[in-house]
Design a protein around this motif. Structure first.
Motif, mmCIF file in Angstrom:
data_model
loop_
_atom_site.group_PDB
_atom_site.id
_atom_site.type_symbol
_atom_site.label_atom_id
_atom_site.label_comp_id
_atom_site.label_asym_id
_atom_site.label_seq_id
_atom_site.Cartn_x
_atom_site.Cartn_y
_atom_site.Cartn_z
ATOM 1 N N VAL A 85 0.847 -1.200 0.000
ATOM 2 C CA VAL A 85 0.000 0.000 0.000
ATOM 3 C C VAL A 85 0.883 1.250 0.000
ATOM 4 O O VAL A 85 1.520 1.569 0.988
ATOM 5 C CB VAL A 85 -0.942 0.002 1.214
ATOM 6 N N GLN A 86 0.971 1.915 -1.136
ATOM 7 C CA GLN A 86 1.679 3.187 -1.323
ATOM 8 C C GLN A 86 3.047 3.237 -0.645
ATOM 9 O O GLN A 86 3.303 4.061 0.236
ATOM 10 C CB GLN A 86 0.797 4.348 -0.845
ATOM 11 N N LEU A 87 3.941 2.382 -1.112
ATOM 12 C CA LEU A 87 5.309 2.355 -0.602
ATOM 13 C C LEU A 87 5.969 3.726 -0.665
ATOM 14 O O LEU A 87 6.727 4.112 0.236
ATOM 15 C CB LEU A 87 6.126 1.332 -1.407
ATOM 16 N N GLU A 88 5.680 4.492 -1.724
ATOM 17 C CA GLU A 88 6.350 5.784 -1.922
ATOM 18 C C GLU A 88 6.012 6.815 -0.855
ATOM 19 O O GLU A 88 6.698 7.833 -0.723
ATOM 20 C CB GLU A 88 6.001 6.359 -3.304
ATOM 21 N N SER A 89 4.969 6.564 -0.050
ATOM 22 C CA SER A 89 4.561 7.549 0.957
ATOM 23 C C SER A 89 5.332 7.431 2.263
ATOM 24 O O SER A 89 5.184 8.284 3.138
ATOM 25 C CB SER A 89 3.056 7.410 1.241
ATOM 26 N N ILE A 90 6.163 6.410 2.413
ATOM 27 C CA ILE A 90 6.874 6.196 3.672
ATOM 28 C C ILE A 90 7.996 7.209 3.863
ATOM 29 O O ILE A 90 8.386 7.531 4.972
ATOM 30 C CB ILE A 90 7.418 4.741 3.758
ATOM 31 N N PHE A 91 8.547 7.749 2.742
ATOM 32 C CA PHE A 91 9.606 8.752 2.800
ATOM 33 C C PHE A 91 9.226 9.932 1.914
ATOM 34 O O PHE A 91 8.204 9.916 1.243
ATOM 35 C CB PHE A 91 10.946 8.168 2.322
ATOM 36 N N GLY A 92 10.067 10.959 1.914
ATOM 37 C CA GLY A 92 9.868 12.073 0.997
ATOM 38 C C GLY A 92 9.194 13.277 1.623
ATOM 39 O O GLY A 92 8.981 13.359 2.834
ATOM 40 N N TYR A 93 8.838 14.218 0.745
ATOM 41 C CA TYR A 93 8.280 15.510 1.176
ATOM 42 C C TYR A 93 6.893 15.355 1.790
ATOM 43 O O TYR A 93 6.569 16.003 2.788
ATOM 44 C CB TYR A 93 8.231 16.453 -0.033
ATOM 45 N N TYR A 94 6.057 14.511 1.204
ATOM 46 C CA TYR A 94 4.661 14.367 1.646
ATOM 47 C C TYR A 94 4.453 12.935 2.118
ATOM 48 O O TYR A 94 4.177 12.042 1.329
ATOM 49 C CB TYR A 94 3.708 14.697 0.497
ATOM 50 N N GLN A 95 4.612 12.710 3.418
ATOM 51 C CA GLN A 95 4.550 11.362 3.975
ATOM 52 C C GLN A 95 3.133 11.028 4.442
ATOM 53 O O GLN A 95 2.893 10.668 5.603
ATOM 54 C CB GLN A 95 5.567 11.219 5.101
ATOM 55 N N ARG A 96 2.213 11.170 3.521
ATOM 56 C CA ARG A 96 0.806 10.846 3.790
ATOM 57 C C ARG A 96 0.246 10.079 2.596
ATOM 58 O O ARG A 96 0.730 10.219 1.474
ATOM 59 C CB ARG A 96 -0.027 12.109 4.033
#
Length: 225
Positions: A85-96
């Motif tokens: 489920v949305q691996l890309e949301s775990i790091f980065g600018y917008y962690q939601r």
């Protein structure tokens, strides 16, 4: 969950592929895994929720709902196991999370807290490379889109809109969108958009109802472009 069974489940996911048996034994023995089961209709996460753990879908199917910023339209898709489920949301600018994820069937997850994910990236080179490959591939695909040849017809513009607003480039999709809004999005008249959609329905590519476009197989649309 037994260790061997856990091995099999983890190896379904790209993040763990290529890891040695010894590394997997360390992961299984030293990582705090959570296990979660939800019944059909239950919400897993909602758009805007903080992403503080990874959900590894090991059984079942999820509905994925994505809303326009002004809530003027919504897209509903399916996610089937195995998937993250949305691996890309775990790091980065917008962690939601940027989608709603709802159980379509009974579902089972393995979960890993963010602290554990960070430790795994520090301790295991293969895990770290798999994570980097995922993020790099997403970035490359998005950067390449602006160099694609512009659509040469209204039908192609409609198909581009439908595909670019789908999280997954295949499978069943439902667009809850008014014809007037779609016409604005593809920069044409409502009448012309209605004509094109009805032609697509005649070809069996979409099914139309009031405020809704249903696509059984998005890949069929992409093949016609």
């Amino acid at each position: 969950m037994a260790v061997l069974q856990l091995f099999d489940k983890l190896l379904q996911f790209p993040l763990f592929q290529g890891m040695s048996r010894d590394d997997l034994e360390i992961v299984a023995g030293h990582t705090r895994f959570g296990f979660m089961k939800l019944g059909a209709g239950k919400t897993v996460v909602k758009s805007g929720d903080t992403c503080n753990q990874l959900y590894f879908l090991i059984n079942g199917t999820l509905k994925v709902r994505t809303y326009a910023d002004d809530y003027g339209y919504m897209v509903e898709e399916q996610m089937m196991a195995p998937n993250i489920v949305q691996l890309e949301s775990i790091f980065g600018y917008y962690q939601r999370y940027t989608h709603d994820f709802v159980a379509q069937t009974d579902v089972n997850f393995i979960t890993i807290d963010k602290e554990e994910v960070v430790r795994l990236t520090e301790d295991f080179l293969v895990f770290r490379l798999n994570m980097m490959n995922h993020f790099a591939t997403q970035t490359q695909k998005q950067m390449r889109q602006v160099w694609n040849r512009p659509p040469q017809s209204l039908e192609a513009r409609v198909i581009r809109f439908l595909s670019q607003h789908s999280t997954y480039p295949a499978g069943h999709k439902v667009f809850n969108i008014l014809m007037t809004r779609l016409a604005e999005e593809v920069n044409d008249s409502r009448l012309n958009v209605s004509r094109v959609l009805n032609e697509m329905q005649h070809k069996g590519l979409v099914t139309l109802s009031r405020g809704k476009i249903e696509i059984q197989q998005l890949e069929r649309l992409l093949y016609t472009k």
